[in-house]
Design a protein around this motif. Structure first.
Motif, PDB file in Angstrom:
ATOM      1  N   ILE A  63       0.733  -1.025  -0.198  1.00 35.22           N
ATOM      2  CA  ILE A  63       0.090  -0.196   0.536  1.00 35.22           C
ATOM      3  C   ILE A  63       1.097   1.339  -0.065  1.00 35.22           C
ATOM      4  N   GLN A  64       1.030   1.827  -0.440  1.00 34.18           N
ATOM      5  CA  GLN A  64       2.215   3.125  -1.190  1.00 34.18           C
ATOM      6  C   GLN A  64       0.581   4.054  -1.066  1.00 34.18           C
ATOM      7  N   LEU A  65       1.507   5.523  -0.966  1.00 32.52           N
ATOM      8  CA  LEU A  65       0.890   6.710  -0.539  1.00 32.52           C
ATOM      9  C   LEU A  65       1.775   7.507  -1.571  1.00 32.52           C
ATOM     10  N   ARG A  66       0.801   8.701  -2.260  1.00 30.30           N
ATOM     11  CA  ARG A  66       1.244   9.802  -2.515  1.00 30.30           C
ATOM     12  C   ARG A  66       0.766  10.848  -2.064  1.00 30.30           C
ATOM     13  N   ARG A  67       1.978  11.846  -1.630  1.00 31.45           N
ATOM     14  CA  ARG A  67       1.120  13.393  -0.055  1.00 31.45           C
ATOM     15  C   ARG A  67       1.356  14.755  -1.693  1.00 31.45           C
ATOM     16  N   GLY A  68       0.902  15.290  -0.937  1.00 31.06           N
ATOM     17  CA  GLY A  68       0.413  16.517  -1.448  1.00 31.06           C
ATOM     18  C   GLY A  68      -0.969  16.467  -2.178  1.00 31.06           C
ATOM     19  N   ARG A  69      -1.119  17.781  -3.074  1.00 29.41           N
ATOM     20  CA  ARG A  69      -2.480  17.646  -3.597  1.00 29.41           C
ATOM     21  C   ARG A  69      -3.121  17.155  -4.212  1.00 29.41           C
ATOM     22  N   GLY A  70      -4.395  16.552  -4.469  1.00 31.40           N
ATOM     23  CA  GLY A  70      -4.501  14.840  -4.756  1.00 31.40           C
ATOM     24  C   GLY A  70      -4.681  13.818  -4.652  1.00 31.40           C
ATOM     25  N   GLY A  71      -3.459  13.529  -3.593  1.00 28.05           N
ATOM     26  CA  GLY A  71      -2.518  12.629  -2.922  1.00 28.05           C
ATOM     27  C   GLY A  71      -3.779  11.047  -2.203  1.00 28.05           C
ATOM     28  N   GLY A  72      -3.049  10.688  -1.709  1.00 34.88           N
ATOM     29  CA  GLY A  72      -3.771   9.656  -0.853  1.00 34.88           C
ATOM     30  C   GLY A  72      -3.349   7.819  -1.372  1.00 34.88           C
ATOM     31  N   TYR A  73      -3.852   7.519  -0.967  1.00 35.65           N
ATOM     32  CA  TYR A  73      -3.760   5.748  -0.455  1.00 35.65           C
ATOM     33  C   TYR A  73      -3.974   5.444  -2.001  1.00 35.65           C
ATOM     34  N   TRP A  74      -3.119   4.064  -2.362  1.00 37.00           N
ATOM     35  CA  TRP A  74      -3.719   2.833  -3.366  1.00 37.00           C
ATOM     36  C   TRP A  74      -2.263   1.460  -3.375  1.00 37.00           C
ATOM     37  N   LEU A  75      -3.209   0.776  -3.968  1.00 36.67           N
ATOM     38  CA  LEU A  75      -2.867  -0.984  -3.302  1.00 36.67           C
ATOM     39  C   LEU A  75      -1.825  -1.007  -4.454  1.00 36.67           C
ATOM     40  N   ALA A  76       0.077  -0.922  -4.772  1.00 37.34           N
ATOM     41  CA  ALA A  76      -0.025  -0.938  -5.724  1.00 37.34           C
ATOM     42  C   ALA A  76       0.691  -2.377  -6.002  1.00 37.34           C
ATOM     43  N   SER A  77       0.839  -3.204  -5.541  1.00 34.12           N
ATOM     44  CA  SER A  77       1.060  -4.749  -6.216  1.00 34.12           C
ATOM     45  C   SER A  77      -0.581  -5.539  -5.877  1.00 34.12           C
ATOM     46  N   ARG A  78      -0.361  -6.476  -7.563  1.00 36.18           N
ATOM     47  CA  ARG A  78      -1.406  -7.197  -6.916  1.00 36.18           C
ATOM     48  C   ARG A  78      -0.459  -9.071  -7.475  1.00 36.18           C
ATOM     49  N   THR A  79      -1.532  -9.431  -6.861  1.00 28.28           N
ATOM     50  CA  THR A  79      -1.186 -10.776  -7.686  1.00 28.28           C
ATOM     51  C   THR A  79      -0.713 -11.293  -9.470  1.00 28.28           C
ATOM     52  N   PHE A  80      -1.580 -10.101  -9.740  1.00 31.05           N
ATOM     53  CA  PHE A  80      -1.443  -9.865 -11.393  1.00 31.05           C
ATOM     54  C   PHE A  80      -1.230  -9.248 -11.813  1.00 31.05           C
ATOM     55  N   GLU A  81      -0.331  -8.115 -12.770  1.00 26.46           N
ATOM     56  CA  GLU A  81      -0.239  -6.905 -12.978  1.00 26.46           C
ATOM     57  C   GLU A  81      -1.161  -7.043 -14.437  1.00 26.46           C
ATOM     58  N   LEU A  82      -1.723  -5.943 -14.381  1.00 29.12           N
ATOM     59  CA  LEU A  82      -3.262  -4.853 -15.484  1.00 29.12           C
ATOM     60  C   LEU A  82      -3.129  -6.361 -17.135  1.00 29.12           C
ATOM     61  N   SER A  83      -1.701  -5.928 -17.429  1.00 33.00           N
ATOM     62  CA  SER A  83      -1.054  -6.882 -18.722  1.00 33.00           C
ATOM     63  C   SER A  83      -1.289  -8.064 -18.808  1.00 33.00           C
ATOM     64  N   GLU A  84      -0.841  -8.959 -17.317  1.00 32.02           N
ATOM     65  CA  GLU A  84      -0.674 -10.440 -17.497  1.00 32.02           C
ATOM     66  C   GLU A  84      -2.615 -10.822 -17.280  1.00 32.02           C
ATOM     67  N   LEU A  85      -3.423  -9.832 -17.272  1.00 31.50           N
ATOM     68  CA  LEU A  85      -4.745  -9.950 -16.473  1.00 31.50           C
ATOM     69  C   LEU A  85      -5.282  -9.429 -18.504  1.00 31.50           C
ATOM     70  N   LYS A  86      -4.203  -9.262 -18.559  1.00 32.73           N
ATOM     71  CA  LYS A  86      -5.614  -8.363 -20.284  1.00 32.73           C
ATOM     72  C   LYS A  86      -5.128 -10.427 -21.542  1.00 32.73           C
ATOM     73  N   LEU A  87      -3.629 -10.343 -20.838  1.00 34.77           N
ATOM     74  CA  LEU A  87      -3.633 -11.867 -21.640  1.00 34.77           C
ATOM     75  C   LEU A  87      -4.028 -12.657 -21.132  1.00 34.77           C
TER      76      LEU A  87
END
Length: 319
Positions: A63-87
């Protein structure tokens, strides 16, 4: 703060929110996380969110944090990358043996492995040579039953496309030409030997209590070699065939027959030849003819005669 109803599930709910509602382009700050938890009847203080995120991080969630205006938390790593899921989605969509209904169910499950926003990118339509997808709704159950039988070393019984019943000894499953095939030993009728069956053309697959047979036949079995010998998985008498090809077909021949054959260049540099084992069938003859004269069968005589007779019969049919 006194304990509220739903506090025990707060950590899991917070994780699901991060999984479904965040990615690198869509962040959630702490007030937004508090609001989303409250929508699920879980009350949370802002300070507790920081603690919960630290706990999730300690459990291995990126879970990553981006500071500053418009920032917040997001889940940065998952079991599958989006490109892998598309495949994976493309493979499901392209498979002609997976029914449209089963494809839709599988893709919906794959969508759950990324954020809601990325999930919309998985609704892809892959062109598959204009072919309709199979209407078999039992394919996954058949594959599961066959895997169980193979792992347990048991025989199976099933109804096949011609309406007949087969009882065979399953040994391997193979994916070839966009289809699943069962590679099995059959000794119900003569001649006994190794056979292959399209899984999507099976129904009522039943694992039997009898131990499978064919151990001697499969002791030295080479699946890649078997697939190379059978054109479109059709059987036929096996011959050592010599093929003479134009030089520009070297890559195509390697793709079809692998690295094992020794390609012998001819003196003029315009052709090469090599020997390969082939289960000769009309499909093999059609493959040769498909190169428009760039591939020639030079031996053995029986195979040369077979392709000659087929071409003559086709020419007469189309006079």
């Amino acid at each position: 703060m006194p304990k509220q109803e739903g506090q025990k599930s707060k950590l899991l709910t917070l994780l699901r929110i991060l999984e479904q509602k965040t990615d690198e382009e869509h962040l959630l700050n702490v007030p937004q996380l508090v609001e989303l938890l409250e929508q699920q009847d879980i009350l949370a203080e802002r300070k507790s969110i920081y603690s919960d995120i630290d706990t999730l991080r300690s459990l291995g969630y990126d879970i990553q944090l981006r500071r500053g205006r418009g920032g917040g938390y997001w889940l940065a790593s998952r079991t599958f990358e989006l490109s892998e899921l598309k495949l994976l989605v493309d493979a499901v969509q392209a498979s002609k043996v997976v029914s449209a209904r089963t494809s839709s169910k599988l893709i919906h499950k794959l969508e759950a492995l990324c954020s809601d926003y990325e999930g919309t990118q998985l609704q892809r339509q892959v062109y598959v040579d204009g072919r309709p997808k199979s209407d078999s709704h039992t394919l996954l159950y058949s594959i599961d039953a066959l895997h169980s039988a193979i792992n347990a070393g048991r025989m199976v019984r099933f109804r096949y496309k011609d309406g007949g019943t087969r009882t065979v000894s399953p040994w391997q499953l193979a994916w070839e030409n966009g289809c699943y095939y069962l590679i099995a030993y059959q000794d119900e009728k003569e001649p006994a030997g190794i056979r292959n069956y399209r899984v999507d053309r099976m129904s009522s697959v039943t694992v039997l209590g009898d131990a499978r047979r064919g151990k001697a036949e499969f002791r030295q079995f080479d699946l890649p070699a078997y697939l190379r010998k059978h054109f479109n998985m059709f059987g036929g008498p096996e011959y050592r065939v010599t093929l003479r090809c134009t030089a520009d077909l070297e890559s195509a021949m390697r793709d079809r027959f692998g690295k094992a054959p020794v390609f012998v260049p001819e003196e003029d540099g315009t052709h090469f030849h090599f020997d390969v084992p082939v289960c000769v069938s009309p499909q093999f003859y059609g493959w040769v003819c498909g190169f428009g004269g760039k591939v020639e069968v030079t031996a053995p005589a029986e195979v040369r005669k077979g392709i000659h007779d087929m071409v003559q019969a086709l020419a007469k049919q189309h006079d």
